[in-house]
Design a protein around this motif. Structure first.
Motif, PDB file in Angstrom:
ATOM      1  N   ASP A 169       0.833  -1.205   0.000  1.00  0.00           N
ATOM      2  CA  ASP A 169       0.000   0.000   0.000  1.00  0.00           C
ATOM      3  C   ASP A 169       0.868   1.256   0.000  1.00  0.00           C
ATOM      4  N   LYS A 170       1.929   1.235   0.803  1.00  0.00           N
ATOM      5  CA  LYS A 170       2.834   2.394   0.857  1.00  0.00           C
ATOM      6  C   LYS A 170       3.520   2.614  -0.477  1.00  0.00           C
ATOM      7  N   GLU A 171       3.904   1.536  -1.138  1.00  0.00           N
ATOM      8  CA  GLU A 171       4.539   1.682  -2.451  1.00  0.00           C
ATOM      9  C   GLU A 171       3.548   2.235  -3.470  1.00  0.00           C
ATOM     10  N   LYS A 172       2.295   1.822  -3.402  1.00  0.00           N
ATOM     11  CA  LYS A 172       1.276   2.385  -4.297  1.00  0.00           C
ATOM     12  C   LYS A 172       1.072   3.873  -4.015  1.00  0.00           C
ATOM     13  N   ALA A 173       1.160   4.261  -2.739  1.00  0.00           N
ATOM     14  CA  ALA A 173       1.048   5.676  -2.378  1.00  0.00           C
ATOM     15  C   ALA A 173       2.216   6.466  -2.951  1.00  0.00           C
ATOM     16  N   ARG A 174       3.422   5.914  -2.845  1.00  0.00           N
ATOM     17  CA  ARG A 174       4.598   6.585  -3.413  1.00  0.00           C
ATOM     18  C   ARG A 174       4.487   6.679  -4.931  1.00  0.00           C
ATOM     19  N   LYS A 175       3.958   5.634  -5.556  1.00  0.00           N
ATOM     20  CA  LYS A 175       3.766   5.639  -7.012  1.00  0.00           C
ATOM     21  C   LYS A 175       2.756   6.713  -7.411  1.00  0.00           C
ATOM     22  N   PHE A 176       1.691   6.870  -6.636  1.00  0.00           N
ATOM     23  CA  PHE A 176       0.716   7.930  -6.883  1.00  0.00           C
ATOM     24  C   PHE A 176       1.406   9.297  -6.868  1.00  0.00           C
ATOM     25  N   VAL A 177       2.277   9.500  -5.883  1.00  0.00           N
ATOM     26  CA  VAL A 177       3.014  10.759  -5.791  1.00  0.00           C
ATOM     27  C   VAL A 177       3.893  10.958  -7.023  1.00  0.00           C
ATOM     28  N   ARG A 178       4.623   9.919  -7.407  1.00  0.00           N
ATOM     29  CA  ARG A 178       5.514  10.040  -8.565  1.00  0.00           C
ATOM     30  C   ARG A 178       4.745  10.296  -9.852  1.00  0.00           C
ATOM     31  N   GLU A 179       3.687   9.520 -10.078  1.00  0.00           N
ATOM     32  CA  GLU A 179       2.993   9.573 -11.357  1.00  0.00           C
ATOM     33  C   GLU A 179       1.928  10.659 -11.439  1.00  0.00           C
ATOM     34  N   ARG A 180       1.325  11.005 -10.336  1.00  0.00           N
ATOM     35  CA  ARG A 180       0.252  11.990 -10.370  1.00  0.00           C
ATOM     36  C   ARG A 180       0.734  13.371  -9.961  1.00  0.00           C
ATOM     37  N   ILE A 181       1.404  13.450  -8.839  1.00  0.00           N
ATOM     38  CA  ILE A 181       1.753  14.754  -8.301  1.00  0.00           C
ATOM     39  C   ILE A 181       3.014  15.304  -8.948  1.00  0.00           C
ATOM     40  N   LYS A 182       4.118  14.593  -8.834  1.00  0.00           N
ATOM     41  CA  LYS A 182       5.379  15.114  -9.375  1.00  0.00           C
ATOM     42  C   LYS A 182       5.317  15.331 -10.887  1.00  0.00           C
ATOM     43  N   GLU A 183       4.795  14.376 -11.622  1.00  0.00           N
ATOM     44  CA  GLU A 183       4.735  14.524 -13.076  1.00  0.00           C
ATOM     45  C   GLU A 183       3.808  15.654 -13.485  1.00  0.00           C
ATOM     46  N   ARG A 184       2.696  15.795 -12.811  1.00  0.00           N
ATOM     47  CA  ARG A 184       1.734  16.839 -13.178  1.00  0.00           C
ATOM     48  C   ARG A 184       2.247  18.225 -12.817  1.00  0.00           C
ATOM     49  N   VAL A 185       2.903  18.348 -11.676  1.00  0.00           N
ATOM     50  CA  VAL A 185       3.330  19.673 -11.220  1.00  0.00           C
ATOM     51  C   VAL A 185       4.683  20.063 -11.787  1.00  0.00           C
ATOM     52  N   ARG A 186       5.616  19.138 -11.795  1.00  0.00           N
ATOM     53  CA  ARG A 186       6.962  19.456 -12.275  1.00  0.00           C
ATOM     54  C   ARG A 186       7.140  19.149 -13.749  1.00  0.00           C
ATOM     55  N   GLY A 187       6.235  18.380 -14.320  1.00  0.00           N
ATOM     56  CA  GLY A 187       6.341  18.039 -15.743  1.00  0.00           C
ATOM     57  C   GLY A 187       7.426  17.027 -16.024  1.00  0.00           C
ATOM     58  N   LYS A 188       7.769  16.191 -15.023  1.00  0.00           N
ATOM     59  CA  LYS A 188       8.828  15.190 -15.199  1.00  0.00           C
ATOM     60  C   LYS A 188       8.244  13.857 -15.515  1.00  0.00           C
TER      61      LYS A 188
END
Length: 196
Positions: free
Chosen positions: A177-196
């Motif tokens: 579950d924690k890894e899925k949460a980290r993946k959400f951050v990487r794929e949803r938050i960081k990519e959307r906000v930083r464009g990476k």
């Protein structure tokens, strides 16, 4: 991750993690220009959480905050949280009568979000049969906030009749579950906000 554009809007799918299953629901709207401007400026993040029974939400919030490089604040200990310096805000809680914790809902109601702030939600629950952040998402959308979606996972639950049987989702949130949460951050938050 699918992204659809409609008349200058980007619709971001919502991911719900329940055990081994992950599904997407179309529900989130942001102005394309607002996301692009944030990518250029960088990100300062805060994750505000309410974790009051078994520490389920705190475990997920800590994993996400570490991945995001975000500050953490427990709203049950500090109700006067200044979010003005942050451009990415996570709001996390367990589920209480099919909604997020009352302090999180009050923060959404009272907070004057700026046009540059992006918000996502996190919910932990014993049974994940629906999107428990729907009410929070609706309030954020009514306020014109750019909502980046909800992450939801199971958490140990002894509320009501579940307590009589020793609780449900006893081993959650777990490392998966924690890894899925980290993946959400990487794929949803960081990519959307930083464009990476």
């Amino acid at each position: 991750m699918p992204v659809w554009g409609i008349d200058g809007l980007t619709i971001l799918p919502q991911y719900t993690s329940t055990g081994a299953h992950q599904t997407a629901h179309n529900s989130i709207f942001c102005l394309d220009g607002a996301l692009e401007n944030e990518r250029k400026r960088g990100m300062k993040a805060m994750l505000v959480y309410a974790s009051v029974h078994h520490g389920n939400t705190k475990k997920i919030a800590e994993a996400m905050a570490q991945e995001l490089g975000a500050d953490l604040a427990d709203i049950t200990q500090n109700k006067e949280i200044d979010l003005s310096a942050y451009n990415v805000i996570g709001l996390a809680s367990g589920v209480f009568f099919h909604s997020m914790h009352e302090e999180i809902m009050k923060l959404i109601e009272d907070q004057e979000f700026s046009k540059n702030q992006k918000v996502f939600t996190v919910t932990t629950c014993g049974v994940g049969y629906c999107n428990y952040a729907k009410g929070a998402a609706r309030k954020l959308q009514e306020k014109g906030v750019c909502y980046l979606g909800n992450f939801q996972c199971r958490g140990y639950d002894t509320f009501g009749p579940f307590g009589k049987i020793g609780g449900i989702a006893k081993n959650h949130p777990n490392e998966r579950d924690k890894e899925k949460a980290r993946k959400f951050v990487r794929e949803r938050i960081k990519e959307r906000v930083r464009g990476k």
